[in-house]
Design a protein around this motif. Structure first.
Motif, PDB file in Angstrom:
ATOM      1  N   UNK A  61       0.866  -1.178   0.000  1.00  0.00           N
ATOM      2  CA  UNK A  61       0.000   0.000   0.000  1.00  0.00           C
ATOM      3  C   UNK A  61       0.899   1.222   0.000  1.00  0.00           C
ATOM      4  N   UNK A  62       0.527   2.242  -0.770  1.00  0.00           N
ATOM      5  CA  UNK A  62       1.347   3.435  -0.844  1.00  0.00           C
ATOM      6  C   UNK A  62       0.503   4.699  -0.884  1.00  0.00           C
ATOM      7  N   UNK A  63       1.167   5.803  -0.596  1.00  0.00           N
ATOM      8  CA  UNK A  63       0.504   7.106  -0.600  1.00  0.00           C
ATOM      9  C   UNK A  63       1.021   7.940  -1.765  1.00  0.00           C
ATOM     10  N   UNK A  64       0.097   8.539  -2.497  1.00  0.00           N
ATOM     11  CA  UNK A  64       0.457   9.492  -3.545  1.00  0.00           C
ATOM     12  C   UNK A  64       0.693  10.832  -2.852  1.00  0.00           C
ATOM     13  N   UNK A  65       1.911  11.322  -2.964  1.00  0.00           N
ATOM     14  CA  UNK A  65       2.276  12.570  -2.292  1.00  0.00           C
ATOM     15  C   UNK A  65       2.621  13.624  -3.326  1.00  0.00           C
ATOM     16  N   UNK A  66       2.540  14.880  -2.901  1.00  0.00           N
ATOM     17  CA  UNK A  66       2.831  15.975  -3.824  1.00  0.00           C
ATOM     18  C   UNK A  66       3.970  16.819  -3.262  1.00  0.00           C
ATOM     19  N   UNK A  67       4.908  17.122  -4.131  1.00  0.00           N
ATOM     20  CA  UNK A  67       6.001  18.037  -3.787  1.00  0.00           C
ATOM     21  C   UNK A  67       6.154  18.978  -4.974  1.00  0.00           C
ATOM     22  N   UNK A  68       5.861  20.253  -4.738  1.00  0.00           N
ATOM     23  CA  UNK A  68       5.883  21.223  -5.833  1.00  0.00           C
ATOM     24  C   UNK A  68       4.773  20.898  -6.805  1.00  0.00           C
ATOM     25  N   UNK A  69       5.123  20.776  -8.067  1.00  0.00           N
ATOM     26  CA  UNK A  69       4.101  20.449  -9.076  1.00  0.00           C
ATOM     27  C   UNK A  69       4.160  18.978  -9.497  1.00  0.00           C
ATOM     28  N   UNK A  70       4.920  18.159  -8.764  1.00  0.00           N
ATOM     29  CA  UNK A  70       5.059  16.743  -9.094  1.00  0.00           C
ATOM     30  C   UNK A  70       4.436  15.874  -8.019  1.00  0.00           C
TER      31      UNK A  70
END
Length: 160
Positions: free
Chosen positions: A48-57
Motif C-alpha cells: 500500500x502506498x501514498x500518492x504525495x505531492x512536492x511542488x508540481x510533481x
C-alpha cells in the motif's frame, strides 16, 4: 479502479515520480492511498502506498525493503500498477491484531479514535513481527496500554 501498467525508476534514492495521467483518476476520486503491484524481471511485490505531492510533481516512496524485495537498483526501470485501495485503514491489518481489537471493545474504541495515520503506524508496529504468537502477544499488550492511557507510539508495546 486500476491503472494501466507503467514504467518507472527511482528518483532520489527512495522515491518514484508518478506520471500525471496515471494518478489523475485516483486523485479525482479523492484517493491518495493506493494498492501497488510492482514487478521487475521475475519478481513482483504488492504494498500500500501514498500518492504525495512536492511542488508540481506527484511521487510515492519506495523504501529500501521494497527495493531489496524487488531486486531493483537506482538505475533500473521497473513496472507499477495501481489499484483502488478499499482497505479500511489504507494498509492490511494482521488477523491477530484485528481479532484482539475486536475482542476488546474499550481498546477498539480508543484505536478507532486515532487519526488514520496513527492507526496505520500501530498496524505497521504489530505487522513487523513475523511470528503469529508474537503478534498476538504484542496486540494484547497494545490494548492494555491503550486502556491505561498510553498514547505515545514509543511506549505502546512496552510492559509497565
Amino acid at each position: 479502479m486500476q491503472s494501466p501498467v507503467f514504467e518507472v525508476s527511482l528518483s532520489g534514492g527512495f522515491g518514484i515520480i508518478l506520471p500525471p495521467h496515471i494518478i489523475k483518476p485516483f486523485l479525482d476520486k479523492g484517493q491518495k492511498r493506493v494498492k501497488v503491484e510492482a514487478s521487475f524481471e521475475e519478481k513482483s511485490i504488492s504494498f500500500h502506498g501514498a500518492i504525495q505531492k512536492r511542488g508540481d510533481r506527484h511521487f510515492m516512496m519506495f523504501g529500501k525493503n521494497n527495493q531489496k524485495a524487488l531486486g531493483v537498483f537506482p538505475n533500473d526501470y521497473f513496472q507499477l500498477q495501481f489499484f483502488e485501495d478499499d482497505s479500511k485503514y489504507g494498509v492490511e491489518i494482521s488477523e491477530e491484531l484485528e481479532a484482539v481489537l475486536l475482542s476488546d471493545y474499550d481498546a477498539y474504541q480508543i484505536f478507532e479514535s486515532f487519526t488514520k495515520g496513527k492507526k496505520r503506524g500501530i498496524i505497521y508496529m504489530i505487522s513487523r513481527y513475523t511470528v503469529s504468537q508474537t503478534r498476538i502477544d504484542k496486540s494484547i499488550l497494545l490494548c492494555e496500554n491503550l486502556k491505561k492511557g498510553i498514547r505515545d507510539n514509543r511506549d505502546l508495546l512496552k510492559s509497565f
